[in-house]
Design a protein around this motif. Structure first.
Motif, short mmCIF file in Angstrom:
data_model
loop_
_atom_site.label_atom_id
_atom_site.label_comp_id
_atom_site.label_asym_id
_atom_site.label_seq_id
_atom_site.Cartn_x
_atom_site.Cartn_y
_atom_site.Cartn_z
N LYS A 152 37.14 1.59 -24.90
CA LYS A 152 37.64 0.23 -24.70
C LYS A 152 37.94 -0.43 -26.04
O LYS A 152 38.96 -1.10 -26.21
CB LYS A 152 36.60 -0.59 -23.92
CG LYS A 152 37.23 -1.79 -23.24
CD LYS A 152 36.23 -2.58 -22.44
CE LYS A 152 36.74 -4.00 -22.30
NZ LYS A 152 35.72 -4.92 -21.85
N ASP B 66 41.10 1.04 -27.42
CA ASP B 66 42.25 0.46 -26.72
C ASP B 66 42.61 -0.90 -27.30
O ASP B 66 43.76 -1.16 -27.64
CB ASP B 66 41.93 0.29 -25.23
CG ASP B 66 42.34 1.52 -24.45
OD1 ASP B 66 43.08 2.33 -25.01
OD2 ASP B 66 41.92 1.65 -23.29
N SER B 67 41.60 -1.75 -27.41
CA SER B 67 41.86 -3.09 -27.93
C SER B 67 42.39 -3.00 -29.34
O SER B 67 43.35 -3.69 -29.70
CB SER B 67 40.56 -3.92 -27.95
OG SER B 67 40.08 -4.05 -26.64
N GLY C 149 44.01 -0.51 -30.87
CA GLY C 149 45.39 -0.02 -30.89
C GLY C 149 46.37 -1.06 -30.42
O GLY C 149 47.41 -1.29 -31.04
N ALA C 150 46.03 -1.71 -29.31
CA ALA C 150 46.93 -2.71 -28.73
C ALA C 150 47.16 -3.86 -29.70
O ALA C 150 48.29 -4.31 -29.89
CB ALA C 150 46.35 -3.23 -27.42
N ILE C 151 46.09 -4.32 -30.33
CA ILE C 151 46.23 -5.47 -31.23
C ILE C 151 46.95 -5.06 -32.51
O ILE C 151 47.78 -5.81 -33.03
CB ILE C 151 44.84 -6.10 -31.50
CG1 ILE C 151 44.32 -6.73 -30.21
CG2 ILE C 151 44.91 -7.13 -32.61
CD1 ILE C 151 42.90 -7.20 -30.27
N LEU D 172 49.25 -2.77 -32.79
CA LEU D 172 50.68 -2.70 -32.46
C LEU D 172 51.27 -4.10 -32.32
O LEU D 172 52.38 -4.37 -32.78
CB LEU D 172 50.89 -1.90 -31.17
CG LEU D 172 52.35 -1.61 -30.80
CD1 LEU D 172 53.02 -0.76 -31.86
CD2 LEU D 172 52.45 -0.93 -29.44
N ALA D 173 50.49 -5.00 -31.71
CA ALA D 173 50.97 -6.38 -31.54
C ALA D 173 51.23 -7.03 -32.90
O ALA D 173 52.23 -7.73 -33.09
CB ALA D 173 49.96 -7.19 -30.74
N ILE D 174 50.32 -6.77 -33.85
CA ILE D 174 50.49 -7.38 -35.17
C ILE D 174 51.71 -6.80 -35.87
O ILE D 174 52.52 -7.52 -36.45
CB ILE D 174 49.21 -7.20 -36.01
CG1 ILE D 174 48.10 -8.08 -35.42
CG2 ILE D 174 49.46 -7.56 -37.47
CD1 ILE D 174 46.75 -7.84 -36.00
N TRP E 296 54.23 -5.69 -34.40
CA TRP E 296 55.41 -6.14 -33.67
C TRP E 296 55.83 -7.55 -34.04
O TRP E 296 57.01 -7.87 -34.04
CB TRP E 296 55.16 -6.02 -32.16
CG TRP E 296 56.29 -5.32 -31.48
CD1 TRP E 296 57.14 -5.86 -30.57
CD2 TRP E 296 56.70 -3.97 -31.66
NE1 TRP E 296 58.06 -4.92 -30.19
CE2 TRP E 296 57.81 -3.76 -30.84
CE3 TRP E 296 56.25 -2.91 -32.45
CZ2 TRP E 296 58.48 -2.53 -30.78
CZ3 TRP E 296 56.91 -1.70 -32.39
CH2 TRP E 296 58.00 -1.52 -31.56
N ILE E 297 54.88 -8.43 -34.33
CA ILE E 297 55.33 -9.78 -34.70
C ILE E 297 55.35 -9.97 -36.21
O ILE E 297 55.70 -11.04 -36.70
CB ILE E 297 54.50 -10.92 -34.06
CG1 ILE E 297 53.02 -10.72 -34.29
CG2 ILE E 297 54.82 -11.08 -32.59
CD1 ILE E 297 52.24 -11.97 -34.02
N ALA E 298 55.01 -8.91 -36.97
CA ALA E 298 55.00 -9.05 -38.43
C ALA E 298 56.33 -9.57 -38.98
O ALA E 298 56.33 -10.47 -39.82
CB ALA E 298 54.63 -7.72 -39.07
N PRO E 299 57.49 -9.05 -38.52
CA PRO E 299 58.74 -9.58 -39.08
C PRO E 299 58.86 -11.09 -38.91
O PRO E 299 59.31 -11.78 -39.82
CB PRO E 299 59.82 -8.84 -38.28
CG PRO E 299 59.18 -7.58 -37.84
CD PRO E 299 57.73 -7.92 -37.59
N LEU E 300 58.44 -11.58 -37.75
CA LEU E 300 58.51 -13.03 -37.53
C LEU E 300 57.55 -13.77 -38.44
O LEU E 300 57.88 -14.81 -39.01
CB LEU E 300 58.16 -13.35 -36.08
CG LEU E 300 59.31 -13.64 -35.13
CD1 LEU E 300 58.77 -13.94 -33.74
CD2 LEU E 300 60.12 -14.84 -35.62
#
Lengths: 269, 297
Positions: A6, A9-10, A12-14, A16-18, A20-24
């Motif tokens: 668990k 999972d958290s 990896g997910a977080i 990837l999320a970071i 993903w919004i890094a360019p912004l």
């Protein structure tokens, strides 16, 4: 063991999320710092709004905003009227040639307006609509996708309601307006969100059909503003980029659930 | 009675065509006529002041087939499709599995994945420019921390197309995720419970149960990704303009360039016809083959 997976999972997910919004996030950071602080990643440098001021003065952004706003409104109104009428005809009326015309409409789903730029440009010029907002919007109004969507929505309306309205003495257009349109409200909302965000972001066709700041939408304005020939630096480009995406981005963050539902409804049909 | 039914039928036919006519007119003017006009003009030569246009048959197509840039662009586009389609589907699936599981900060994670979808491609390109710029860009800064030399990601043929591909994947993966997410939520809970009772590992459960059930969604997404690999070219205008030496040029960009930078409408028309033919094949495959196979859901 279970808690370890668990955690992974958290993590990896977080992560990837970071990413993903890094360019912004970087753009936000660059836009709020001086250029030299931004490129050197000086974490403790002072914040500033100067970049936004310089960017705002560098181009007629207000005009671009108004143009984009007018463009998406014109397209949406056109689409609502045309796809409602056509969708209703396909869903509830029997007439000769219906199936054949419907197949023609479906074919348009695969001939993307984007690939017909050469002839559509010639057509818009012939109609005298070159460099007008109407000229940018017209090719998208009779959207095959929208017609299909409205047809599906109207097919789901119980025939009893239709009959009841007719017995009450309602004409065909009256029935459409009073029975079908109100019942299809969720579809209209979904379609509106998809249409507005598509055309707010559209670039290639407006680039071809507009030729002056009087009609240019935000995306085209932004590309001209950021062109290397203009020699503006990264902080100012970031500020301009954030400015032009802000309305849609903020609307998305507030109405996130509706946006996601809208894209789903529009995609899955 | 039959007279009444007849009248009703006539009334419906008139109404039907009346309601359809505004959409039919616009579709004709901006889709059907242009398609045919494109086919027509692809068989004529480009007119110059001295030489008027004349019918040349398939010559424009032959010119394209003899044009090394055309083949370079086709190769680029196939590579672009070949990487962006599977990678964005894979990432979308991973995102959906995570965003659907019980992890902490789920709301933030979902928002972060989906946000690029609402940005214009032009804005996305501007954001990524900040990453790719040699010397100043974020990638180079990170690289220099590890002592790596500065790389001109957008300026060298080996990396320019990759830089374009990454932006496309970034833009579309979150969009595809929502379709997987919706599909995941329709998988009944008892399948998971049954698998747990049987002691099935999570990997087996995912591979044997979840993935097959997601197959129709995967096909739907694949078709969309295929269309996107023709359509998503806006970032080329900001990042590379198809360069260096055509290394990152894609077909739709080349059509635009041919028609509006080189003013060579006939060759642009010929290329457009080829693209429409490919899209038509994709449509036919989806319609006749995939649709039949996805009904087992």
């Amino acid at each position: 063991m279970k808690s370890l997976t668990k955690f992974m999972d958290s993590f990896g997910a977080i992560l990837l999320a970071i990413i993903w919004i890094a360019p912004l996030l970087f753009a936000f950071w660059a836009a709020t710092h001086s250029t030299s602080d931004a490129v050197n990643l000086n974490l403790f440098s002072p914040w500033t709004l100067d970049n936004f001021r310089v960017a705002w003065d560098g181009a007629p952004w207000l005009k671009y905003f108004i143009n984009t706003f007018l463009l998406v409104t014109v397209i949406l109104i056109g689409q609502f009227v045309l796809t409602t009428l056509a969708g209703f005809a396909f869903a509830q009326l029997q007439f000769p040639g219906k199936d054949f015309v419907f197949i023609l409409v479906l074919m348009q789903l695969f001939i993307l307006p984007e690939v017909l730029i050469v002839e559509n440009y010639a057509m818009v010029s012939r109609l005298g609509l070159f460099d007008t907002i109407l000229g940018v919007g017209m090719p998208y109004m009779a959207s095959a996708f929208g017609i299909f969507l409205m047809r599906q929505a109207f097919k789901g309306v119980p025939i009893e309601l239709h009959e009841a309205a007719r017995i009450e003495g309602c004409g065909l257009l009256g029935i459409l307006w009073r029975v079908y349109v109100p019942l299809a409200k969720p579809t209209y909302l979904a379609y509106a969100l998809v249409s507005v965000s598509t055309h707010w972001n559209n670039f290639l066709w407006p680039l071809i059909v507009t030729n002056s700041p009087e009609t240019r939408p935000l995306t085209v304005g932004l590309s001209i503003f950021g062109a290397p020939e203009n020699g503006v630096d990264i902080s100012i480009i970031s500020a301009a980029t954030l400015m032009s995406v802000a309305p849609l981005l903020i609307a998305f963050l507030i109405f996130q659930r509706q946006f996601v539902q809208a894209f789903l409804r529009a995609g899955i049909k | 009675m039959s007279a009444h039914a007849n009248l009703e039928r006539r009334r419906q036919a008139i109404y039907g065509w009346l309601l359809l006519s505004p959409a039919a007119v616009l579709l004709t003017v901006f889709a059907f006529y242009p398609s045919i006009a494109t086919l027509w003009s692809s068989t004529f030569s480009r007119g110059t002041r001295r030489k008027p246009t004349e019918f040349v048959g398939s010559e424009n197509y032959m010119d394209l087939f003899a044009d090394p840039i055309f083949w370079q662009v086709v190769k680029n586009n196939l590579f672009y499709a070949g990487i962006t389609i599977p990678v964005s589907i894979f990432i979308a699936l991973a995102m959906a599995l995570w965003a659907n599981s019980k992890i902490s900060a789920r709301g933030f994670v979902r928002t972060a994945y989906f946000t690029p979808t609402v940005l214009p491609m032009i804005a996305a390109a501007n954001l990524w420019l900040f990453f790719y710029t040699p010397g100043l860009g974020v990638l180079d800064q990170i690289g220099s921390m590890f002592g790596l030399p500065s790389v001109n990601w957008l300026g060298q043929p080996e990396t320019a197309l990759w830089a374009i591909i990454i932006v496309t994947i970034w833009k579309e993966a979150g969009f595809f995720m929502i379709f997987y997410l919706a599909a995941l939520q329709t998988i009944p809970e008892d399948l998971k419970e049954a698998a747990d009772i049987e002691g099935t590992s999570r990997w087996t459960y995912t591979r044997r149960i979840v993935l097959p059930l997601l197959m129709p969604t995967t096909l739907f997404i694949a078709v969309n990704a295929m269309i996107n690999s023709v359509k998503l070219i806006d970032h080329l205008f900001i990042l590379t303009k198809g360069g260096p030496s055509d290394a990152s040029k894609l077909i739709l960009y080349y059509i635009w360039e041919m028609a509006f930078a080189f003013f060579d409408a006939p060759h642009a028309a010929a290329m457009t016809i080829l693209v429409i033919a490919v899209l038509g094949i994709v449509a036919a495959v989806q319609f006749f083959y995939l649709d039949k196979r996805t009904h087992y859901q």
